[in-house]
Design an enzyme around this catalytic site. Structure first.
Site, PDB file in Angstrom:
ATOM      1  N   PRO A 260      74.589  72.312  15.607  1.00 14.97           N
ATOM      2  CA  PRO A 260      74.637  72.395  14.142  1.00 14.97           C
ATOM      3  C   PRO A 260      74.914  71.085  13.418  1.00 14.97           C
ATOM      4  O   PRO A 260      75.129  71.095  12.201  1.00 14.97           O
ATOM      5  CB  PRO A 260      75.802  73.369  13.912  1.00 14.97           C
ATOM      6  CG  PRO A 260      76.737  73.077  15.045  1.00 14.97           C
ATOM      7  CD  PRO A 260      75.854  72.734  16.236  1.00 14.97           C
ATOM      8  N   CYS A 261      74.887  69.946  14.106  1.00 14.69           N
ATOM      9  CA  CYS A 261      75.296  68.698  13.470  1.00 14.69           C
ATOM     10  C   CYS A 261      74.409  68.304  12.289  1.00 14.69           C
ATOM     11  O   CYS A 261      74.842  67.562  11.409  1.00 14.69           O
ATOM     12  CB  CYS A 261      75.346  67.559  14.491  1.00 14.69           C
ATOM     13  SG  CYS A 261      73.784  67.186  15.291  1.00 14.69           S
ATOM     14  N   LYS A 262      73.154  68.798  12.226  1.00 14.99           N
ATOM     15  CA  LYS A 262      72.249  68.429  11.140  1.00 14.99           C
ATOM     16  C   LYS A 262      71.978  69.583  10.175  1.00 14.99           C
ATOM     17  O   LYS A 262      71.240  69.413   9.206  1.00 14.99           O
ATOM     18  CB  LYS A 262      70.910  67.948  11.714  1.00 14.99           C
ATOM     19  CG  LYS A 262      71.032  66.756  12.648  1.00 14.99           C
ATOM     20  CD  LYS A 262      71.626  65.555  11.965  1.00 14.99           C
ATOM     21  CE  LYS A 262      71.782  64.393  12.923  1.00 14.99           C
ATOM     22  NZ  LYS A 262      72.488  63.256  12.291  1.00 14.99           N
TER      23      LYS A 262
END
Length: 311
Positions: A260-262
């Site tokens: 989910p980092c982006k």
């Protein structure tokens, strides 16, 4: 070596998540993130409009206090996957960058058509929504009959009203799709060995966004190996955007997860696009939009039944 790096990174992020305070104040419009309460609102909206999704409690020993006990994560079962990503054709026309912020960005080399379509669907449903009041899920749906064959996108209020009569049709449609997964044929008349996937959506406390998880099965409903599941994921994302990690609400084995980092950056970018077109993206629509843009990573897993309603 990449797997070792991902394992170390996952462990470090696990510790960081424990130390991260729960987001209390909404920052959706500013940064594209969600509070746990907003995640539940978006999840309720998804379950209401897409009956194949349901809330689950998960392992009691892993219950997150910042989420309702009976709404720890979302799940949909037996989603068909008729072909492998490696079977798809690649060409320069389909080459695109969804989000190029740093390493592991949303690189999409073969799914450009679907991404463009998703962005148009998002823009249309938000633009049409501006003409009506916000959807109130606590109110009774009306009995208005909308024309299913109308080519114009439905606004969200009409969409909600229609669903009361269309929910059963949706379930029937999905049931037919699932029933046909074991007998799908190719152009030569041969049987295609169809896989199915269970998809989960959790709330990531560290990144403050939804997170997608995948568990695959072959035609005999036996679990796929990680190598086999990677065949159904865009190769540009394997071991980068998609990694193998422990599920936050379930015991082992580990599962495939879209990192989910982006997610917040992509959501913010979509919101800006919608606003530039004169529309507005509300927080309760988050997961509907999320499921559309994340399809770039898993283009052959056919879970987006919202298309049935021409959003």
């Amino acid at each position: 070596m990449q797997n070792v790096f991902n394992s170390v990174k996952s462990s470090a992020l696990g510790v960081a998540e424990l130390l991260t305070p729960v987001l209390k104040e909404s920052k959706f419009k500013e940064t594209g993130v969600l509070t746990p309460e907003e995640f539940v609102i978006a999840g309720d909206f998804l379950v209401h409009h897409c009956p194949t999704w349901q809330w689950l409690a998960g392992d009691k020993t892993k219950t997150k206090a910042y989420l309702p006990q009976d709404k720890q994560y979302l799940m949909t079962r037996n989603v068909p996957c008729h072909k492998r990503c490696k079977q798809m054709e690649y060409n320069e026309e389909h080459e695109a960058i969804i989000d190029d912020i740093g390493d592991g960005g949303w690189v999409d080399t073969h799914h450009n058509v679907e991404v463009d379509k998703a962005q148009e669907e998002i823009k249309e449903m938000t633009l049409n929504k501006e003409k009506t009041n916000n959807v109130n899920l606590n109110e009774d749906d009306g009995d208005d009959d909308d024309d299913d064959d109308d080519e114009e996108a439905l606004d969200m209020e009409n969409y909600a009203e229609m669903l009361e009569s269309e929910d059963k049709a949706t379930v029937d449609l999905v049931a037919v799709k699932k029933a046909n997964t074991s007998s799908t044929t190719n152009e030569d008349g041969g049987i295609i060995q169809t896989r199915t996937y269970d998809l989960h959506i959790t709330y990531d406390k560290y990144y403050q966004t939804p997170r997608l998880w995948l568990s695959g099965y072959n035609e005999d409903r036996k679990p796929l190996s990680m190598v086999e599941m990677y065949e159904d994921i865009s190769q540009d994302h394997v071991n980068k955007t998609v990694t193998i990690e422990p599920h936050p609400h379930l015991p082992p084995p580990n599962m495939c997860s879209v990192h989910p980092c982006k997610h917040a950056d992509v959501m913010k970018k979509i919101m800006q696009t919608v606003e530039d077109g004169g529309g507005k993206l509300e927080v309760h629509m988050y997961l509907l939009v999320f499921l559309k843009f994340v399809q770039a990573v898993i283009p052959t897993i056919e879970y987006d039944y919202t298309r049935h309603f021409s959003l």
